[in-house]
Scaffold this motif. Structure first.
Motif, PDB file in Angstrom:
ATOM      1  N   LYS A  41      36.364 -21.434 -12.991  1.00 51.33           N
ATOM      2  CA  LYS A  41      37.384 -21.382 -11.939  1.00 51.33           C
ATOM      3  C   LYS A  41      36.750 -21.356 -10.544  1.00 51.33           C
ATOM      4  O   LYS A  41      37.070 -22.182  -9.695  1.00 51.33           O
ATOM      5  N   SER A  42      35.838 -20.391 -10.339  1.00 45.73           N
ATOM      6  CA  SER A  42      35.241 -20.279  -8.997  1.00 45.73           C
ATOM      7  C   SER A  42      34.422 -21.510  -8.666  1.00 45.73           C
ATOM      8  O   SER A  42      34.369 -21.938  -7.508  1.00 45.73           O
ATOM      9  N   THR A  43      33.784 -22.090  -9.667  1.00 42.88           N
ATOM     10  CA  THR A  43      32.991 -23.297  -9.422  1.00 42.88           C
ATOM     11  C   THR A  43      33.891 -24.417  -8.910  1.00 42.88           C
ATOM     12  O   THR A  43      33.563 -25.092  -7.924  1.00 42.88           O
ATOM     13  N   PHE A  83      36.871 -16.044  -0.737  1.00 42.40           N
ATOM     14  CA  PHE A  83      35.951 -15.988  -1.870  1.00 42.40           C
ATOM     15  C   PHE A  83      36.185 -14.768  -2.741  1.00 42.40           C
ATOM     16  O   PHE A  83      36.646 -13.734  -2.278  1.00 42.40           O
ATOM     17  N   GLN A  84      35.791 -14.937  -4.016  1.00 45.09           N
ATOM     18  CA  GLN A  84      35.896 -13.833  -4.968  1.00 45.09           C
ATOM     19  C   GLN A  84      35.019 -12.657  -4.527  1.00 45.09           C
ATOM     20  O   GLN A  84      35.452 -11.518  -4.552  1.00 45.09           O
ATOM     21  N   GLU A  85      33.790 -12.953  -4.136  1.00 52.25           N
ATOM     22  CA  GLU A  85      32.905 -11.895  -3.663  1.00 52.25           C
ATOM     23  C   GLU A  85      33.009 -11.895  -2.145  1.00 52.25           C
ATOM     24  O   GLU A  85      32.786 -12.910  -1.512  1.00 52.25           O
ATOM     25  N   MET A 162      42.739 -18.731  -2.986  1.00 51.32           N
ATOM     26  CA  MET A 162      42.529 -17.282  -3.090  1.00 51.32           C
ATOM     27  C   MET A 162      41.899 -16.992  -4.442  1.00 51.32           C
ATOM     28  O   MET A 162      42.566 -17.070  -5.464  1.00 51.32           O
ATOM     29  N   ASP A 163      40.603 -16.661  -4.420  1.00 48.91           N
ATOM     30  CA  ASP A 163      39.897 -16.394  -5.672  1.00 48.91           C
ATOM     31  C   ASP A 163      39.899 -14.889  -5.927  1.00 48.91           C
ATOM     32  O   ASP A 163      39.148 -14.145  -5.307  1.00 48.91           O
ATOM     33  N   GLU A 164      40.758 -14.434  -6.788  1.00 53.61           N
ATOM     34  CA  GLU A 164      40.948 -13.015  -7.098  1.00 53.61           C
ATOM     35  C   GLU A 164      41.140 -12.152  -5.849  1.00 53.61           C
ATOM     36  O   GLU A 164      40.395 -11.210  -5.612  1.00 53.61           O
ATOM     37  N   SER A 401      29.120 -15.617 -13.149  1.00 50.27           N
ATOM     38  CA  SER A 401      30.500 -15.509 -12.678  1.00 50.27           C
ATOM     39  C   SER A 401      30.797 -14.040 -12.387  1.00 50.27           C
ATOM     40  O   SER A 401      30.094 -13.148 -12.863  1.00 50.27           O
ATOM     41  N   GLY A 402      31.843 -13.797 -11.576  1.00 46.72           N
ATOM     42  CA  GLY A 402      32.156 -12.442 -11.123  1.00 46.72           C
ATOM     43  C   GLY A 402      32.262 -11.435 -12.258  1.00 46.72           C
ATOM     44  O   GLY A 402      31.662 -10.362 -12.230  1.00 46.72           O
ATOM     45  N   GLY A 403      33.018 -11.785 -13.281  1.00 47.49           N
ATOM     46  CA  GLY A 403      33.227 -10.863 -14.390  1.00 47.49           C
ATOM     47  C   GLY A 403      31.933 -10.580 -15.147  1.00 47.49           C
ATOM     48  O   GLY A 403      31.707  -9.461 -15.622  1.00 47.49           O
TER      49      GLY A 403
END
Ligand SMILES: Nc1ncnc2c1ncn2[C@@H]1O[C@H](COP(=O)(O)OP(=O)(O)OP(=O)(O)O)[C@@H](O)[C@H]1O
Ligand SMILES: [Mg+2]
Length: 499
Positions: A41-43, A83-85, A162-164, A401-403
Motif C-alpha cells: 500500500k505505502s509503496t 506519510f505513514q511515518e 492519507m497513509d494511516e 513496512s510500518g507494521g
C-alpha cells in the motif's frame, strides 16, 4: 477515474513490493485501500506522490500518462501525501513545520504574519488548540499527526493521500478528521485513505480496493462490501483465530503504590496510581488519548520522574534504579512512538532487534565475545516467531513496512528476557491478521510466566485479551476489574474524564 496505474511494478533487492498492479482511483471519492502489512500500500502511494518511481508500468492522470519523478512534480499535478511515518521537525515550531518547503514569500522574505494566520486557521479547522509558535517536539504524537495533516491541507490539492492518518488519533480527533474529509470532498478533492481499522474504512469510504502480497486483488463500492468479505480478500486462505486461554497466575511480581507525577503547569500526569501485577497475568489498560497510560509506563520504567510513590519488582524497590538498571532487573517497554523511541532509523533490522540485548550484556565484555552466529539465530527465531515479513535482516529498518517495523520493536523488547513486559499500544499500525499473531505472542508470554501489561484505545482488543482491565482517566485509575466483570458500558463510563 482520476488516476489509473497500468501493470505497475516496483522491485527492491529481494522483494517485489508491487507486481503488475492495475489500480484505479475514482474522482471526488474517498478511495480506501487495505491489505496486510507489507502488501504494498505505502509503496503504491510513494509512486503516486513522486517519492519513488515504478520499476515498470505506467501511471495515468486524467487518462494521460505522466511522469511523477519527484514530489515537486507530483505536487504540481495536485497530488500530496500524508506519510505513514511522520515527517516533521521536532526542533521547529508548529507553523514552520506546516509551511516548510511551501513558504509564502513577500519581497523575498517569508511572510510570517500571513503564515501565522493561515496556520491558525488550519489548526482551528482541525480543532487543535495549539499555538502556531509552540515547539513541535513538545506535542504528543496524536497532535503531531494532526500537524502533519494541517501541512497537507495547506497545499492546493486535487488528490490527497492519507497513509494511516488515524493510527495515533483519539476517537474525537478521528471524528474531526472525518468532518474535514467530508468538507474536502464537497470541494471536489479526491481522497486516498489507508487504514487497518475496518470500521473506519466502512464509515468513511466510497470505494474499497484490496492488495495482497504486492498484487491487486479486488475492488468494490463500500456499500456492497462486508467486513467478512474484506478480511477474506485480504488474507486469502491464511485465516487466523484467537481464543482466550488464561495462564495460571503466580505470586505478585510487581507492585505500584501511590505513583504520582506532576505537570509543569500544575495538573497531574499521574495521580496516586496503585496496582499489582502477578506472574502469568495479562493486564490491559484502557483509556482515551491523554488519560496517562504512556506516562504510567514511562514512570514505571524510569523514563519519567515521579514526585512520589514506589515501584517494587520482586520485593525490591526500584526507587534508586535508573532506566538501564530497571531493564536489567527485568522490566521491558515497547513504546508508543515507534519512529521517535522505538527504532534507530540508520541501523539494520538485525541491529535494531539486538540493540537492547547487546547494551545489557555483551557490550560490557569484549566485542569479540559477540558470537555472530548466536546473534543471527536469535534474530531469525524472533523473525519467525513474530512472522515479520523481511527478505534480509541486514537491510535498513526503514525498508520494512510500518507494521513490520512495529513487530521488530516488539522483538527487541523480548530479546532482553524480561519478567514484566509493558506494551504501549502494541498493535498500532498492525493488520487484522497480524494482530492475532501479537495476541498469541502476549498469551504465550503469560504462559511462560511473564507478567504482561498493555495499553490500547480499542475496547474490543482490551476485552478480548486481558485477564484484568484497568481504566485510566485524568492520570488516575478509575476502574480495576477482572475480565468477567468488565462490560463495554462500565469501561466507557470509567474512561470519561470528569471536569
Ligand atoms: N526501500 C525498500 N527496500 C526494500 N524493501 C522495501 C523498501 N520499501 C518497501 N519495501 C518492501 O516492500 C513491501 C511492501 O511494503 P509497503 O510499505 O508498501 O507495505 P504496506 O502495505 O504499506 O504495509 P503496512 O500496512 O505495514 O504499512 C514490504 O515487504 C517492504 O519490506
Ligand atoms: Mg504502509
Amino acid at each position: 477515474m482520476i488516476i489509473e496505474t497500468r501493470n505497475v511494478s516496483r522491485v527492491y533487492p529481494g522483494v517485489t513490493a508491487l507486481d503488475q498492479v492495475n489500480y484505479c482511483v475514482y474522482r471526488n471519492k474517498v478511495n480506501v485501500l487495505i491489505g496486510e502489512n507489507g502488501a504494498g500500500k505505502s509503496t503504491m502511494m510513494k509512486l503516486l506522490a513522486g517519492v519513488e518511481t515504478p520499476s515498470s508500468g505506467q501511471i495515468l492522470l486524467d487518462g494521460v500518462p505522466v511522469n511523477l519523478g519527484s514530489t515537486q512534480q507530483a505536487e504540481k499535478h495536485g497530488i500530496s501525501i500524508i506519510f505513514q511515518e511522520l515527517n516533521l521537525f521536532p526542533n521547529m515550531n508548529v507553523m514552520d513545520n506546516i509551511f516548510i518547503g511551501n513558504e509564502f514569500f513577500q519581497r523575498g522574505r517569508i511572510n510570517e504574519k500571513y503564515q501565522y494566520q493561515l496556520a491558525k486557521a488550519l489548526l482551528e479547522r482541525l480543532e487543535l488548540d495549539v499555538d502556531p509558535y509552540a515547539s513541535l517536539g513538545e506535542l504528543g504524537i496524536g497532535h503531531q499527526q494532526l500537524v502533519e495533516i494541517a501541512r497537507a491541507l495547506s497545499k492546493d490539492t486535487r488528490v490527497l493521500i492519507m497513509d494511516e492518518p488515524t493510527s495515533a488519533l483519539s476517537q474525537s480527533e478521528v471524528k474531526v478528521l472525518f468532518n474535514v474529509i467530508a468538507a474536502l470532498k464537497r470541494r471536489g478533492v479526491t481522497i486516498i485513505y489507508i487504514s487497518h481499522r475496518l470500521e473506519e474504512l466502512m464509515e468513511i469510504g466510497d470505494h474499497i480496493t484490496i492488495f495482497r502480497d504486492g498484487r491487486f486483488i479486488s475492488e468494490r463500492e463500500v456499500r456492497d462490501a462486508s467486513v467478512p468479505w474484506i478480511i477474506e480478500q485480504m488474507v486469502g486462505d491464511k485465516k487466523k483465530h484467537f481464543d482466550y486461554h488464561p495462564a495460571p497466575q503466580g505470586e505478585t511480581v510487581l507492585s505500584v503504590e501511590g505513583l504520582t507525577a506532576l505537570h509543569q503547569n500544575g495538573g497531574y500526569k499521574l495521580n496516586d496510581v496503585s496496582f499489582n501485577l502477578r506472574k502469568g497475568e495479562v493486564v490491559g489498560i484502557y483509556g482515551l488519548l491523554g488519560a496517562g497510560r504512556t506516562e504510567l509506563f514511562k514512570g514505571m520504567i524510569g523514563l519519567m520522574s515521579c514526585q512520589s510513590g514506589t515501584v517494587t519488582l520482586k520485593g525490591q524497590s526500584l526507587a534508586k534504579a535508573n532506566f538501564q538498571q530497571r531493564l536489567k532487573k527485568g522490566l521491558a517497554l515497547v513504546p508508543e512512538d515507534r519512529q521517535g523511541e522505538g527504532v534507530v532509523q540508520l541501523m539494520s533490522i538485525k541491529t535494531n532487534m539486538t540493540l537492547s540485548d547487546l547494551s545489557l550484556r555483551a557490550f560490557h565484555r569484549a566485542l569479540a565475545l559477540l558470537r555472530p552466529q548466536k546473534e543471527d539465530s536469535r534474530v531469525n527465531d524472533m523473525i519467525q516467531r513474530l512472522a515479520i515479513k523481511v527478505s534480509d535482516p541486514e537491510l535498513p529498518i526503514t525498508s520494512l513496512s510500518g507494521g513490520n517495523q512495529q513487530k521488530v520493536v516488539l522483538g527487541k523488547a523480548l530479546m532482553t528476557g524480561p519478567e514484566v513486559v509493558l506494551l504501549d499500544e502494541p498493535t498500532r499500525g498492525i493488520d487484522v491478521g497480524a494482530k492475532t499473531d501479537v495476541y498469541h505472542l502476549i498469551g504465550s508470554m503469560a504462559h511462560q510466566g511473564l507478567a504482561v501489561m498493555f495499553s490500547s484505545s480499542e475496547l474490543e482488543e482490551v476485552m478480548a485479551l486481558a485477564d484484568r482491565i484497568l481504566v485510566m482517566a485524568d492520570g488516575r485509575i478509575t476502574a480495576d476489574l477482572p475480565r468477567a466483570e468488565a462490560t463495554r458500558e462500565i469501561l466507557i463510563a470509567a474512561s470519561t474524564p470528569h471536569d
